[in-house]
Write an enzyme that holds these catalytic residues in place. Structure first.
Site, PDB file in Angstrom:
ATOM      1  N   LYS A  38      20.409  63.181  -6.876  1.00 38.14           N
ATOM      2  CA  LYS A  38      21.399  63.225  -5.794  1.00 38.14           C
ATOM      3  C   LYS A  38      22.164  61.910  -5.762  1.00 38.14           C
ATOM      4  O   LYS A  38      21.572  60.833  -5.885  1.00 38.14           O
ATOM      5  CB  LYS A  38      20.684  63.453  -4.462  1.00 38.14           C
ATOM      6  N   PRO A  44      14.191  57.544 -11.838  1.00 37.37           N
ATOM      7  CA  PRO A  44      13.540  56.415 -11.169  1.00 37.37           C
ATOM      8  C   PRO A  44      13.237  56.741  -9.711  1.00 37.37           C
ATOM      9  O   PRO A  44      13.937  57.536  -9.080  1.00 37.37           O
ATOM     10  CB  PRO A  44      14.560  55.281 -11.293  1.00 37.37           C
ATOM     11  N   VAL A  45      12.177  56.136  -9.193  1.00 40.90           N
ATOM     12  CA  VAL A  45      11.767  56.378  -7.807  1.00 40.90           C
ATOM     13  C   VAL A  45      12.237  55.228  -6.928  1.00 40.90           C
ATOM     14  O   VAL A  45      12.544  54.137  -7.413  1.00 40.90           O
ATOM     15  CB  VAL A  45      10.236  56.547  -7.703  1.00 40.90           C
ATOM     16  N   ALA A  46      12.288  55.494  -5.614  1.00 34.19           N
ATOM     17  CA  ALA A  46      12.785  54.494  -4.645  1.00 34.19           C
ATOM     18  C   ALA A  46      14.089  53.910  -5.134  1.00 34.19           C
ATOM     19  O   ALA A  46      14.303  52.695  -5.132  1.00 34.19           O
ATOM     20  CB  ALA A  46      11.743  53.398  -4.417  1.00 34.19           C
ATOM     21  N   GLY A  60      17.457  55.544  -4.498  1.00 35.06           N
ATOM     22  CA  GLY A  60      18.686  55.972  -3.838  1.00 35.06           C
ATOM     23  C   GLY A  60      19.315  57.216  -4.420  1.00 35.06           C
ATOM     24  O   GLY A  60      20.442  57.568  -4.063  1.00 35.06           O
ATOM     25  N   ILE A  61      18.599  57.906  -5.325  1.00 36.02           N
ATOM     26  CA  ILE A  61      19.134  59.136  -5.916  1.00 36.02           C
ATOM     27  C   ILE A  61      18.231  60.335  -5.632  1.00 36.02           C
ATOM     28  O   ILE A  61      18.326  61.361  -6.307  1.00 36.02           O
ATOM     29  CB  ILE A  61      19.385  58.995  -7.430  1.00 36.02           C
ATOM     30  N   GLY A  85      15.074  61.093  -6.066  1.00 36.67           N
ATOM     31  CA  GLY A  85      14.189  61.617  -7.097  1.00 36.67           C
ATOM     32  C   GLY A  85      13.022  62.405  -6.528  1.00 36.67           C
ATOM     33  O   GLY A  85      12.772  63.548  -6.913  1.00 36.67           O
ATOM     34  N   SER A 114      12.769  63.552  -3.438  1.00 33.99           N
ATOM     35  CA  SER A 114      13.309  64.649  -2.631  1.00 33.99           C
ATOM     36  C   SER A 114      13.745  65.813  -3.512  1.00 33.99           C
ATOM     37  O   SER A 114      13.544  66.980  -3.163  1.00 33.99           O
ATOM     38  CB  SER A 114      14.494  64.155  -1.793  1.00 33.99           C
ATOM     39  N   ALA A 115      14.364  65.507  -4.655  1.00 32.83           N
ATOM     40  CA  ALA A 115      14.776  66.565  -5.576  1.00 32.83           C
ATOM     41  C   ALA A 115      13.567  67.305  -6.124  1.00 32.83           C
ATOM     42  O   ALA A 115      13.598  68.536  -6.290  1.00 32.83           O
ATOM     43  CB  ALA A 115      15.601  65.973  -6.713  1.00 32.83           C
ATOM     44  N   ASP A 133      16.540  63.975   2.768  1.00 33.98           N
ATOM     45  CA  ASP A 133      17.342  64.389   1.620  1.00 33.98           C
ATOM     46  C   ASP A 133      16.906  65.724   1.024  1.00 33.98           C
ATOM     47  O   ASP A 133      17.574  66.245   0.131  1.00 33.98           O
ATOM     48  CB  ASP A 133      17.274  63.327   0.512  1.00 33.98           C
TER      49      ASP A 133
END
Length: 303
Positions: free
Chosen positions: A21, A106-108, A110-111, A113, A115-116, A148
């Protein structure tokens, strides 16, 4: 339970991709009395993904593989298992099973990950149990899993408002882009703390609300969208840079490539840049990879 190792996919398993995201804009409207922040965001999705499969069964578990399997955390904190448990509390006799996660994002970062991945789990459970994606029980489970997750369930460009529960679809064209993460995790709570809003405090005026914007129609050229998006901002960018100054370096390097638009996504540290064509995006990504080989860099499209 989370087990790390190989994730061999069998033919009887169900499979979903979990797209990254990207917040093209992000306004923090204010902080509510309950402590949550009201947001307004134009959200797109990238073509870099995690992959999640489900072997339906009676016992819920997660096996993590892929280059970022070790970053999935403990079972109590994993959003895939949290989403499944929340849906199970709302759907009697829910068929769950063994999830296998091929972790690349990558985790933490802002995209979205995690949540997706959680959203992909809900879509898989919906398929395994004959539940509609719009079922109120699934929507509630998504909302309670994380802000998210509802937008990631849809995984399509939209305007997201409130605490992530209100979604307005957008006809965003495919846009060549580069995503860059400096491999530094950023905790969302730390960025909001650096923003420093008190409970009940507004951050933008009523006239700034995103619902009042008339967005380009489906099929409109990318230039029309870029003109609108350029007027936006990410309110979390300044506090995120205070938390992790390397974000400022990422943005500077993206802007030096001649991108049409560069900005941070979510609460960071991933930043994106949009280009006029795919060749320019690939060239920019290659330049950054050569200069900063330790960073995560992806060239692709946002839509």
């Amino acid at each position: 339970m989370i087990v790390t190792g190989a994730t061999n996919v069998k033919s009887t398993e169900l499979s979903e991709t979990a797209r990254a995201k990207v917040n093209l804009t992000l306004r923090v409207v204010g902080r509510r009395a309950d402590g949550f922040h009201d947001l307004e965001s134009v959200v797109a999705f990238a073509d870099c993904v995690d992959r999640l499969t489900l072997m339906p069964g009676t016992d819920l578990s997660l096996v993590a593989g892929g280059p970022r399997a070790q970053e999935c955390g403990q079972a109590a904190d994993n959003l895939v298992l949290k989403a499944a448990r929340l849906l199970g509390e709302r759907v009697a006799n829910l068929t769950t099973g063994v999830f296998a996660l091929d972790k690349h994002l990558p985790v933490a970062a802002g995209i979205g990950g995690g949540s997706a991945d959680a959203a992909a789990a809900l879509r898989l459970l919906a398929r395994a149990n004959g539940i509609a994606i719009g079922d109120p029980r699934l929507i509630e489970a998504a909302r309670l899993t994380g802000a998210d997750v509802p937008v990631c369930v849809c995984s399509e460009a939209c305007v997201m408002t409130g605490v992530g529960e209100t979604l307005q679809p957008l006809g965003l064209p495919a846009m060549p882009a580069v995503l860059v993460n400096p491999r530094v995790p950023v905790a969302t709570k730390d960025v909001f703390a650096a923003l420093g809003l008190r409970k009940g405090e507004l951050h933008v005026g009523v006239s700034d609300v995103i619902e009042a914007i008339v967005w380009p129609k489906t099929g409109a050229p990318m230039n029309d969208w870029l003109a609108m998006l350029a007027d936006g901002t990410n309110d979390l960018e300044p506090p995120a840079i205070r938390v992790q100054p390397v974000i400022g370096e990422v943005l500077a390097r993206l802007r030096a490539t001649g991108a049409r638009l560069s900005r941070m996504s979510g609460s960071g540290a991933t930043c994106f840049a949009i280009f006029g064509n795919e060749a320019d995006a690939r060239n920019a990504a290659q330049t950054i990879r050569l200069d900063r080989p330790q960073w995560w860099v992806h060239a692709g499209t946002l839509s």
